[in-house]
Write an enzyme that holds these catalytic residues in place. Structure first.
Site, PDB file in Angstrom:
ATOM      1  N   LYS A 116       0.773  -1.230  -0.017  1.00 13.36           N
ATOM      2  CA  LYS A 116      -0.144   0.153  -0.021  1.00 13.36           C
ATOM      3  C   LYS A 116       0.790   1.353   0.108  1.00 13.36           C
ATOM      4  O   LYS A 116       0.297   2.443  -0.512  1.00 13.36           O
ATOM      5  CB  LYS A 116      -0.971  -0.011   1.383  1.00 13.36           C
ATOM      6  CG  LYS A 116      -2.104  -0.973   1.006  1.00 13.36           C
ATOM      7  CD  LYS A 116      -3.116  -0.904   2.098  1.00 13.36           C
ATOM      8  CE  LYS A 116      -4.450  -1.990   1.994  1.00 13.36           C
ATOM      9  NZ  LYS A 116      -4.155  -3.179   1.331  1.00 13.36           N
ATOM     10  N   GLY A 164      -9.003  -6.358   3.730  1.00 13.62           N
ATOM     11  CA  GLY A 164     -10.296  -6.852   4.447  1.00 13.62           C
ATOM     12  C   GLY A 164     -10.625  -6.387   5.829  1.00 13.62           C
ATOM     13  O   GLY A 164     -11.369  -6.953   6.664  1.00 13.62           O
ATOM     14  N   TYR A 202      -8.204  10.454   8.753  1.00 13.18           N
ATOM     15  CA  TYR A 202      -9.300   9.517   9.003  1.00 13.18           C
ATOM     16  C   TYR A 202     -10.435  10.511   8.378  1.00 13.18           C
ATOM     17  O   TYR A 202     -10.706  11.775   8.801  1.00 13.18           O
ATOM     18  CB  TYR A 202      -9.725   9.202  10.357  1.00 13.18           C
ATOM     19  CG  TYR A 202     -11.002   8.408  10.277  1.00 13.18           C
ATOM     20  CD1 TYR A 202     -11.293   7.473   9.884  1.00 13.18           C
ATOM     21  CD2 TYR A 202     -12.022   9.188  10.972  1.00 13.18           C
ATOM     22  CE1 TYR A 202     -12.253   6.398   9.721  1.00 13.18           C
ATOM     23  CE2 TYR A 202     -13.246   8.284  11.075  1.00 13.18           C
ATOM     24  CZ  TYR A 202     -13.588   7.161  10.509  1.00 13.18           C
ATOM     25  OH  TYR A 202     -14.631   6.402  10.457  1.00 13.18           O
ATOM     26  N   HIS A 208     -17.256   5.054  -0.539  1.00 17.51           N
ATOM     27  CA  HIS A 208     -16.347   4.286  -1.155  1.00 17.51           C
ATOM     28  C   HIS A 208     -16.690   4.182  -2.559  1.00 17.51           C
ATOM     29  O   HIS A 208     -17.542   3.502  -2.927  1.00 17.51           O
ATOM     30  CB  HIS A 208     -16.269   2.981  -0.609  1.00 17.51           C
ATOM     31  CG  HIS A 208     -15.126   2.069  -1.203  1.00 17.51           C
ATOM     32  ND1 HIS A 208     -14.447   0.936  -0.123  1.00 17.51           N
ATOM     33  CD2 HIS A 208     -14.617   2.036  -2.219  1.00 17.51           C
ATOM     34  CE1 HIS A 208     -13.641   0.328  -0.717  1.00 17.51           C
ATOM     35  NE2 HIS A 208     -13.638   1.073  -2.057  1.00 17.51           N
ATOM     36  N   LYS A 237     -18.081  -5.469   1.334  1.00 16.46           N
ATOM     37  CA  LYS A 237     -18.996  -4.919   0.459  1.00 16.46           C
ATOM     38  C   LYS A 237     -20.124  -5.926   0.450  1.00 16.46           C
ATOM     39  O   LYS A 237     -20.056  -7.075   0.590  1.00 16.46           O
ATOM     40  CB  LYS A 237     -18.456  -4.733  -1.017  1.00 16.46           C
ATOM     41  CG  LYS A 237     -17.279  -3.569  -1.100  1.00 16.46           C
ATOM     42  CD  LYS A 237     -16.597  -3.748  -2.549  1.00 16.46           C
ATOM     43  CE  LYS A 237     -15.508  -3.001  -2.274  1.00 16.46           C
ATOM     44  NZ  LYS A 237     -14.633  -3.143  -3.562  1.00 16.46           N
ATOM     45  N   GLU A 287      -6.483   2.287  -2.348  1.00 14.08           N
ATOM     46  CA  GLU A 287      -5.658   1.088  -3.142  1.00 14.08           C
ATOM     47  C   GLU A 287      -6.256   0.607  -4.273  1.00 14.08           C
ATOM     48  O   GLU A 287      -7.209   1.332  -4.882  1.00 14.08           O
ATOM     49  CB  GLU A 287      -5.831  -0.017  -1.982  1.00 14.08           C
ATOM     50  CG  GLU A 287      -7.389  -0.675  -2.015  1.00 14.08           C
ATOM     51  CD  GLU A 287      -7.622  -1.944  -1.066  1.00 14.08           C
ATOM     52  OE1 GLU A 287      -6.697  -2.296  -0.559  1.00 14.08           O
ATOM     53  OE2 GLU A 287      -8.769  -2.080  -0.858  1.00 14.08           O
ATOM     54  N   ARG A 291      -7.047  -7.062 -10.441  1.00 12.04           N
ATOM     55  CA  ARG A 291      -7.728  -8.266 -10.715  1.00 12.04           C
ATOM     56  C   ARG A 291      -9.237  -7.776 -11.363  1.00 12.04           C
ATOM     57  O   ARG A 291      -9.485  -6.744 -11.018  1.00 12.04           O
ATOM     58  CB  ARG A 291      -7.641  -9.226  -9.517  1.00 12.04           C
ATOM     59  CG  ARG A 291      -8.417  -8.683  -8.134  1.00 12.04           C
ATOM     60  CD  ARG A 291      -8.697  -9.859  -7.097  1.00 12.04           C
ATOM     61  NE  ARG A 291      -8.986  -9.108  -5.982  1.00 12.04           N
ATOM     62  CZ  ARG A 291     -10.164  -8.469  -5.587  1.00 12.04           C
ATOM     63  NH1 ARG A 291     -10.915  -8.447  -6.382  1.00 12.04           N
ATOM     64  NH2 ARG A 291     -10.187  -7.870  -4.392  1.00 12.04           N
TER      65      ARG A 291
END
Length: 449
Positions: A116, A164, A202, A208, A237, A287, A291
């Protein structure tokens, strides 16, 4: 073009890739554990090879077993789906070392975006907006205090190799900082073997938002709009839609171009998703997933493209079948994730599916490997399917979702189906005025009631 592709995955995503192969006239090879011998992807593939016992570490994550399956079957390429080995750079390198083709980005790009801190530094250099925070890793608590003071509280401490929701800790004040810092490091070490952390501002009530990108590996890349994935539980999600509610075409084009240009500059190949927190009209990179995403069907619905087909084409050395000017948003799409879980605590609920009936009709798609008589094994993720709806606009998509949920039957195991009926009754969902904290608060209130 490839003549045979091995799918190194299971469940609905394996079935999704098999269907794309069938339409392209490509033979498919399914791999499976002993627990999945009766799975739908095993039944649907042209060939199936057992690669180990139920444990994913001894089957779906076993690189030697997967490479051996390729050699046995004569498959020329591997599609990883999502999860398992899909973002494992070492696996990609091994695939290439065996003269096989990995259907996805290069090991270099997976490695680049898998860390990250490196990903953030790279994106910043490419002109992608990032959350204010530390320049790289934070080695000790004294440095953490200095960074937090500069950024301003609240701050979030994140494990460099995290994912996660693990290795993420919030510090609302200076008094919270030490505990959050040390806990994030400990979680990073225990879960990912890496205790390096970094610090970011924060954001209080962000959404998102993720941008779908696609590159040909030759310096050309496009974006396929954005998806709103703000309805999350424990950073997982639950409900996604595209395009994002209340994001206008100019904003979409602006952030999309930034992302596509960044991917073109690094020569990215295949599908990828650049994820942002979005607040007060500003995007902040968090991030990149190198994929195919679980929620890719809603992008396919509004753009009328087959992303898996496109992945295979590009991996085979063919050009992308579309350019940016060809990609126009058509309507609105929503996906809900169907999990075999018992509410209200979302405990996994494997077991025998007595009856499965998928909804149908205009604008309804179900991606699932369920069938009546199938026994959901207890060894893997609880995702058992996805219900995707497409309408001319958001109100029509919501109405179609409500209708399709009413037709869906999964008997024998508990699922998250009741959650979606409840969500559709909420004003915040009806208007699209929600953020990443909304669902957790909603669930907490329902439990208290």
């Amino acid at each position: 073009m490839f003549s045979k592709i091995l799918i190194a995955n299971r469940g609905e995503i394996a079935l999704r890739v098999i269907r794309a192969c069938q339409e392209m006239g490509i033979a498919s090879v399914a791999v499976h554990s002993t627990a999945d011998s009766d799975a739908m992807h095993v039944r649907m593939a042209d060939e199936a090879i057992c690669i180990g016992p139920p444990s994913s570490t001894e089957s779906y994550l076993s690189v030697p077993a997967i490479i051996s399956a390729c050699e046995i079957s004569g498959a020329e390429a591997i599609h990883p789906g999502y999860g398992f080995l899909s973002e494992n750079a070492a696996f990609v390198q091994i695939v290439e070392d065996h003269d096989l083709k990995f259907i996805g980005p290069s090991a270099k790009h997976i490695r680049l975006m898998g860390d990250k801190i490196t990903a953030k530094d790279t994106m910043k250099a490419l002109g992608v907006p990032c959350v204010p925070g530390s320049d790289g890793g934070v080695p000790d608590f004294e440095t953490a205090q200095k960074v937090a003071a500069e950024v301003g509280f609240p701050v979030i401490i994140k494990a460099t190799a995290g994912g996660g929701g693990r290795g993420m800790k919030l510090a609302r004040s200076a008094e919270d900082l030490e505990t959050a810092f040390r806990t994030a490091r400990a979680e990073g070490k225990s879960n990912f073997g890496n205790d390096e952390v970094y610090i970011e501002r924060y954001l209080g009530t962000p959404r998102h938002i993720e941008v779908q990108v696609f590159g040909d590996g030759q310096g050309r890349a496009v974006h396929l709009g954005e998806r709103d994935c703000s309805l999350q539980r424990r950073h997982q999600k639950v409900f996604e839609e595209a395009p994002g509610p209340n994001i206008d075409a100019a904003t979409r084009a602006r952030i999309g171009k930034v992302c596509a240009d960044a991917m073109a500059n690094i020569g990215y190949s295949g599908a990828g998703t650049i994820e942002f927190l979005y607040e007060n009209g500003e995007f902040f990179f968090i991030e990149m997933n190198t994929r195919l995403q679980v929620e890719h069907p809603i992008t396919e619905a509004i753009f009328g493209v087959d992303l898996v087909r496109e992945q295979i084409r590009v991996a085979a050395g063919l050009p992308m079948s579309f350019q940016q000017d060809d990609l126009k948003v058509n309507g609105h799409a929503i996906e809900v994730r169907l999990n075999a879980e018992r509410l209200p605590n979302f405990a996994p609920c494997p077991g025998l599916v007595n009856t499965f009936h998928a909804p149908g009709g205009l604008g309804v798609r179900v991606d699932s490997a369920l069938y009546g008589g199938y026994r959901i094994p207890p060894y893997y993720d609880s995702l058992i399917g996805k219900l995707i709806v497409h309408g001319r606009d958001r109100p029509e998509a919501l109405a179609r979702l409500r209708r399709a949920l009413g037709e869906l039957i999964i008997d024998g195991v508990d699922t998250t189906l009741p959650l979606f009926f409840a969500l559709l009754e909420q004003e915040a969902v009806q208007t699209g005025e929600y953020n990443i904290h909304w669902l957790e608060k909603f669930l907490a209130e329902k439990l208290e009631a």
